[in-house]
Design a protein around this motif. Structure first.
Motif, PDB file in Angstrom:
ATOM      1  N   GLU A  95      -3.675   4.917   9.793  1.00 46.23           N
ATOM      2  CA  GLU A  95      -4.167   5.975   8.910  1.00 46.23           C
ATOM      3  C   GLU A  95      -4.616   5.363   7.594  1.00 46.23           C
ATOM      4  O   GLU A  95      -3.944   4.510   7.020  1.00 46.23           O
ATOM      5  N   GLU A  96      -5.791   5.793   7.122  1.00 43.44           N
ATOM      6  CA  GLU A  96      -6.294   5.280   5.850  1.00 43.44           C
ATOM      7  C   GLU A  96      -5.802   6.182   4.721  1.00 43.44           C
ATOM      8  O   GLU A  96      -5.883   7.401   4.795  1.00 43.44           O
ATOM      9  N   LEU A  97      -5.261   5.562   3.678  1.00 43.66           N
ATOM     10  CA  LEU A  97      -4.737   6.295   2.527  1.00 43.66           C
ATOM     11  C   LEU A  97      -5.660   6.110   1.333  1.00 43.66           C
ATOM     12  O   LEU A  97      -6.401   5.143   1.249  1.00 43.66           O
ATOM     13  N   ALA A 134       4.731   0.308   7.405  1.00 47.01           N
ATOM     14  CA  ALA A 134       4.167  -0.542   6.351  1.00 47.01           C
ATOM     15  C   ALA A 134       2.864   0.036   5.817  1.00 47.01           C
ATOM     16  O   ALA A 134       2.198   0.821   6.494  1.00 47.01           O
ATOM     17  N   ILE A 135       2.529  -0.369   4.613  1.00 48.69           N
ATOM     18  CA  ILE A 135       1.234  -0.052   4.015  1.00 48.69           C
ATOM     19  C   ILE A 135       0.606  -1.385   3.637  1.00 48.69           C
ATOM     20  O   ILE A 135       1.243  -2.225   2.997  1.00 48.69           O
ATOM     21  N   VAL A 136      -0.637  -1.593   4.072  1.00 50.67           N
ATOM     22  CA  VAL A 136      -1.363  -2.810   3.719  1.00 50.67           C
ATOM     23  C   VAL A 136      -2.678  -2.426   3.056  1.00 50.67           C
ATOM     24  O   VAL A 136      -3.256  -1.384   3.350  1.00 50.67           O
ATOM     25  N   ALA A 137      -3.121  -3.265   2.150  1.00 52.37           N
ATOM     26  CA  ALA A 137      -4.427  -3.112   1.509  1.00 52.37           C
ATOM     27  C   ALA A 137      -5.311  -4.202   2.096  1.00 52.37           C
ATOM     28  O   ALA A 137      -4.990  -5.388   2.005  1.00 52.37           O
ATOM     29  N   LEU A 138      -6.392  -3.803   2.740  1.00 53.06           N
ATOM     30  CA  LEU A 138      -7.272  -4.734   3.443  1.00 53.06           C
ATOM     31  C   LEU A 138      -8.626  -4.773   2.764  1.00 53.06           C
ATOM     32  O   LEU A 138      -9.274  -3.738   2.588  1.00 53.06           O
ATOM     33  N   GLU A 139      -9.036  -5.953   2.388  1.00 51.03           N
ATOM     34  CA  GLU A 139     -10.322  -6.148   1.723  1.00 51.03           C
ATOM     35  C   GLU A 139     -11.412  -6.057   2.776  1.00 51.03           C
ATOM     36  O   GLU A 139     -11.453  -6.852   3.697  1.00 51.03           O
ATOM     37  N   PRO A 140     -12.305  -5.055   2.674  1.00 49.84           N
ATOM     38  CA  PRO A 140     -13.275  -4.815   3.743  1.00 49.84           C
ATOM     39  C   PRO A 140     -14.527  -5.674   3.692  1.00 49.84           C
ATOM     40  O   PRO A 140     -15.315  -5.664   4.604  1.00 49.84           O
ATOM     41  N   ARG A 189      -9.388  -1.247   1.558  1.00 50.51           N
ATOM     42  CA  ARG A 189      -8.983  -0.107   2.393  1.00 50.51           C
ATOM     43  C   ARG A 189      -7.465  -0.119   2.426  1.00 50.51           C
ATOM     44  O   ARG A 189      -6.850  -1.161   2.642  1.00 50.51           O
ATOM     45  N   ILE A 190      -6.859   1.033   2.221  1.00 52.20           N
ATOM     46  CA  ILE A 190      -5.406   1.152   2.238  1.00 52.20           C
ATOM     47  C   ILE A 190      -5.018   1.759   3.586  1.00 52.20           C
ATOM     48  O   ILE A 190      -5.438   2.876   3.912  1.00 52.20           O
ATOM     49  N   LEU A 191      -4.228   1.029   4.368  1.00 54.31           N
ATOM     50  CA  LEU A 191      -3.873   1.463   5.710  1.00 54.31           C
ATOM     51  C   LEU A 191      -2.372   1.602   5.862  1.00 54.31           C
ATOM     52  O   LEU A 191      -1.613   0.733   5.434  1.00 54.31           O
ATOM     53  N   GLU A 192      -1.957   2.693   6.490  1.00 52.93           N
ATOM     54  CA  GLU A 192      -0.545   2.939   6.778  1.00 52.93           C
ATOM     55  C   GLU A 192      -0.312   2.604   8.247  1.00 52.93           C
ATOM     56  O   GLU A 192      -1.000   3.133   9.123  1.00 52.93           O
ATOM     57  N   LEU A 193       0.658   1.741   8.507  1.00 51.61           N
ATOM     58  CA  LEU A 193       0.957   1.300   9.866  1.00 51.61           C
ATOM     59  C   LEU A 193       2.337   1.770  10.295  1.00 51.61           C
ATOM     60  O   LEU A 193       3.303   1.638   9.539  1.00 51.61           O
ATOM     61  N   ALA A 194       2.425   2.272  11.518  1.00 54.91           N
ATOM     62  CA  ALA A 194       3.721   2.591  12.113  1.00 54.91           C
ATOM     63  C   ALA A 194       4.312   1.287  12.657  1.00 54.91           C
ATOM     64  O   ALA A 194       3.595   0.299  12.872  1.00 54.91           O
ATOM     65  N   THR A 195       5.616   1.256  12.899  1.00 52.34           N
ATOM     66  CA  THR A 195       6.259   0.072  13.458  1.00 52.34           C
ATOM     67  C   THR A 195       5.534  -0.361  14.727  1.00 52.34           C
ATOM     68  O   THR A 195       5.220   0.482  15.569  1.00 52.34           O
ATOM     69  N   THR A 196       5.243  -1.635  14.858  1.00 56.83           N
ATOM     70  CA  THR A 196       4.527  -2.310  15.952  1.00 56.83           C
ATOM     71  C   THR A 196       3.017  -2.033  15.969  1.00 56.83           C
ATOM     72  O   THR A 196       2.302  -2.648  16.752  1.00 56.83           O
ATOM     73  N   GLN A 197       2.525  -1.158  15.136  1.00 56.28           N
ATOM     74  CA  GLN A 197       1.081  -0.915  15.091  1.00 56.28           C
ATOM     75  C   GLN A 197       0.379  -2.157  14.559  1.00 56.28           C
ATOM     76  O   GLN A 197       0.902  -2.862  13.700  1.00 56.28           O
TER      77      GLN A 197
END
Length: 128
Positions: free
Chosen positions: A5-7, A111-117, A39-47
């Motif tokens: 999910e993008e936040l 987890a939440i990660v910020a990914l440089e697009p 891009r700010i992405l929310e990850l579920a466990t193992t995603q």
């Protein structure tokens, strides 16, 4: 498994850009300009997020939680598997040197990660 999910940046617990030591000398408005390009992405466990080596290099920041970053063996470089936690980042050298390096990012917990697009190496921080 569904896509992460993008936040919006406003939903983040604090500014992840302040964690990047090589950006600390920027003014607050310049750091905000850099943050808007992630891009700010929310990850579920193992995603997972797969970043193929055929794409331009990307960097990222773990904003919250923990992930495992895996990179396959590259010519002259061994395969890598690293555990990263909040505040840790990856890929900045590949971005600035424009060296493609495919990798997989997998959440060890929510987890939440910020990914440089796109390549920050082509981004003028001072002029946005």
């Amino acid at each position: 498994m569904p896509e992460p999910e993008e936040l919006e940046e406003e939903e983040l617990p604090g500014s992840f850009v302040e964690e990047l030591t090589w950006l600390r000398d920027l003014r607050p408005d310049e750091r905000e300009r850099v943050a808007r390009h992630f891009r700010i992405l929310e990850l579920a466990t193992t995603q997972r997020i797969d970043l193929p080596g055929t794409e331009p290099p990307r960097m990222g920041v773990v904003v919250q939680g923990s992930v495992t970053m895996k990179r396959a063996e590259l010519p002259g470089l061994p395969a890598v598997e690293i555990r990263l936690g909040a505040g840790d980042h990856w890929g900045e050298l590949a971005v600035f040197a424009e060296i493609p390096s495919g990798m997989e990012i997998a959440a060890r917990e929510p987890a939440i990660v910020a990914l440089e697009p796109r390549s920050l190496g082509q981004f003028d921080i001072r002029n946005g």
